[in-house]
Write a protein that holds these residues in place. Structure first.
Motif, mmCIF file in Angstrom:
data_model
loop_
_atom_site.group_PDB
_atom_site.id
_atom_site.type_symbol
_atom_site.label_atom_id
_atom_site.label_comp_id
_atom_site.label_asym_id
_atom_site.label_seq_id
_atom_site.Cartn_x
_atom_site.Cartn_y
_atom_site.Cartn_z
ATOM 1 N N PRO B 35 0.848 -1.184 0.000
ATOM 2 C CA PRO B 35 0.000 0.000 0.000
ATOM 3 C C PRO B 35 0.885 1.235 0.000
ATOM 4 C CG PRO B 35 -0.603 -1.498 1.782
ATOM 5 C CD PRO B 35 0.710 -1.964 1.243
ATOM 6 N N LEU B 59 -10.702 4.773 -1.749
ATOM 7 C CA LEU B 59 -10.129 3.676 -2.543
ATOM 8 C C LEU B 59 -11.140 3.276 -3.612
ATOM 9 C CD1 LEU B 59 -8.546 1.254 0.129
ATOM 10 C CD2 LEU B 59 -7.302 2.614 -1.570
ATOM 11 N N GLY B 64 -7.807 -0.461 -5.876
ATOM 12 C CA GLY B 64 -8.176 -0.089 -4.520
ATOM 13 C C GLY B 64 -8.457 -1.312 -3.651
ATOM 14 N N VAL B 67 -5.196 -2.742 -2.570
ATOM 15 C CA VAL B 67 -4.615 -1.971 -1.472
ATOM 16 C C VAL B 67 -5.299 -2.350 -0.158
ATOM 17 C CG1 VAL B 67 -4.366 0.351 -0.501
ATOM 18 C CG2 VAL B 67 -3.857 -0.049 -2.924
ATOM 19 N N ALA B 68 -6.623 -2.444 -0.173
ATOM 20 C CA ALA B 68 -7.361 -2.792 1.047
ATOM 21 C C ALA B 68 -6.958 -4.175 1.554
ATOM 22 C CB ALA B 68 -8.869 -2.742 0.765
ATOM 23 N N PHE B 80 -12.075 3.220 4.837
ATOM 24 C CA PHE B 80 -12.001 3.938 3.566
ATOM 25 C C PHE B 80 -13.383 4.114 2.944
ATOM 26 C CE2 PHE B 80 -7.570 3.110 4.008
ATOM 27 C CZ PHE B 80 -6.959 4.137 3.311
ATOM 28 N N THR B 87 -8.103 3.445 -8.048
ATOM 29 C CA THR B 87 -6.932 3.913 -7.301
ATOM 30 C C THR B 87 -5.699 3.767 -8.194
ATOM 31 O OG1 THR B 87 -7.899 3.465 -5.151
ATOM 32 C CG2 THR B 87 -5.490 3.295 -5.293
#
Lengths: 324, 324
Positions: B35, B59, B64, B67-68, B80, B87
């Motif tokens: 991230p 995100l 996204g 990343v989460a 988020f 993203t």
């Protein structure tokens, strides 16, 4: 229905920058994101031409999910086997030319390979041609393509193999109906390693004859037909029905991956329809012109190919040995 | 609890190659995926130090989601707000040095910004410090940070702002408790544009005094305290309680982004605990040493910082104007 097999697919990212400067930071002006790997390019080209096609292979992780979503968005019919590892990405930076970065990609476990193969056997029941394209991911046996070709042949399905190196060598031995190496791949296949002086310029008849002799030697290793791409000078085909040189009306340079995938798509359709070789070779060369002209592999405008098609020349290659 | 705000997070990809050669294709030998965005680095540093932290921001899309998932894997608590656009990614190629490619990133719609802000207001109820870090994505007003700072101040929550350019200028006017510009950002903030001769080398006392004068001018624009990073020479802080220069025992060069995020994390903790300035400045400089030594922002070994901490010097900066 044509089935494309992509055992090492990718998420292809293309970034445009003003100029690539090593050891600086660049703001990317545009991002192109699409399913990658030769087999998926072939599937997209066939789909764009209105041909029924299904894409199979293995996909894993969030990157694999992204590839699947992009294929769905393009309305490509898919039948992928999930794997635990992440599907790879490729990043291409374009300024005046292309700079590529290829992730190493996933390792496929024996259980995943077994699951793929079981599904592949079922898929063979509804197709007439299989196109097997690209590199093998880590974890697969070097004769993976050979096994898939044997499965297809046993099911009465014709096969196109488009790979390189050891995977090509092992695959050819299983008797695919068609292989389509470029000059370097062909030299490596026949001579075991890249030759110091591959017959690069096919424009003179001596070079065409030398390429045909190499293709003939490759055919003796097991392939039903060998169609060697001579880069901007078109194709040299050696088949059971004869040998031909198909050449575009003008020399076009650009993206050779795109041209190779366009060739594979056209030959798959030709095998399905049992089209005479001179016709399918002319079709393949015509489709390669718009394919090399675009920066991104797999994006082809069929109308450009249709316009160029009448200007492609296809001439028999004489059976005599090269003068040198 | 500390809240980090990352309005333009990223999926940071770091590719190792032998040597970057423009207009060639490279096989990547290793892929690091984490991230990104300054606020997420701050959250990771605080989490690694055992500090309660929650990461918020926006995100979107498959990137996204990735990343989460990576934040979940690192056990970072998140809150988020989803957005429709993807993203961004950043790609860093490392050979002997780093070459970066930053995707342009998403556009945040007014409705998404409203949804984020409503959630942010609720999150403020359970935190004592907010760290607002990084660039603003397209679509957000230039005073986005100013509004979030005003919201926090109204809720009795202290604020650290770490951004640059117009977002920094607008944000400072809202009175954050601390801003932490580097020299170039500080010069741009005070003089409106990068100065031809920023006081780069803080090693001599004249340069430290000039940096302190700049920080003092920045403080007059609204910030409660200005902690200016002097690169490898540490920090110069101008606060209501006094002015200090904190410097590491040795000059360490490397990844300045990592050092900046380590500074922000330490100052957030200092604000939360109302730690005296000399103590928090020494902590920040000590943590910056392992932060700059690693190639990837956000990866810090706290034990290295603890070992270096006693060797950091913190000296008051005299209030007189520079000699020049």
């Amino acid at each position: 229905m044509i089935l494309t097999v992509t055992l090492n697919p990718a998420l292809d990212l293309t970034y445009r920058v003003g100029r690539l400067l090593p050891h600086r930071t660049h703001r990317v002006s545009s991002v192109d994101e699409r399913p990658g790997g030769k087999g998926l390019n072939v599937a997209r080209i066939l789909h764009a031409a209105g041909e029924p096609v299904r894409a199979t292979g293995v996909l894993g992780g969030d990157t694999g999910a992204r590839v699947a979503r992009l294929l769905d968005r393009d309305r490509i019919e898919t039948a992928f086997t999930p794997i635990a590892d992440e599907t790879r990405r490729t990043v291409t930076i374009t300024d005046c030319d292309a700079t590529g970065f290829w992730e190493p990609g996933p390792t496929v476990t024996p259980a995943e390979w077994g699951a793929f193969r079981a599904r592949y056997l079922r898929l063979l029941g509804s197709v007439s041609v299989v196109v097997l394209s690209g590199s093998l991911p880590r974890g697969l046996p070097v004769d993976a393509y050979a096994r898939l070709i044997a499965d297809a042949t046993a099911a009465g399905v014709r096969t196109v193999l488009d790979t390189s190196g050891d995977a090509l060598r092992a695959g050819v031995a299983a008797g695919p109906d068609l292989v389509k190496p470029n000059t370097e791949e062909l030299v490596a296949l026949v001579h075991g390693a890249p030759d110091a002086t591959p017959p690069r310029a096919a424009a003179d008849e001596g070079a065409v004859a030398r390429l045909a002799a190499l293709a003939d030697a490759a055919r003796a290793l097991g392939a039903g037909a060998v169609v060697a791409s001579a880069g901007p000078d078109g194709l040299v085909a050696v088949t059971a029905e004869g040998s031909w040189h198909a050449r575009p009306p003008e020399v076009v340079t650009g993206n050779p991956t795109g041209a190779g995938d366009a060739f594979a798509a056209t030959h798959a359709r030709g095998l399905r329809d049992r089209t005479p070789w001179p016709t399918v070779l002319a079709d393949a060369v015509a489709l390669s012109v718009p394919a090399v002209a675009v920066a991104v592999a797999g994006a082809v405008d069929p109308s450009v190919a249709a316009r160029l098609r009448p200007s492609v020349s296809v001439t028999p290659v004489l059976e005599e040995h090269p003068a040198c």
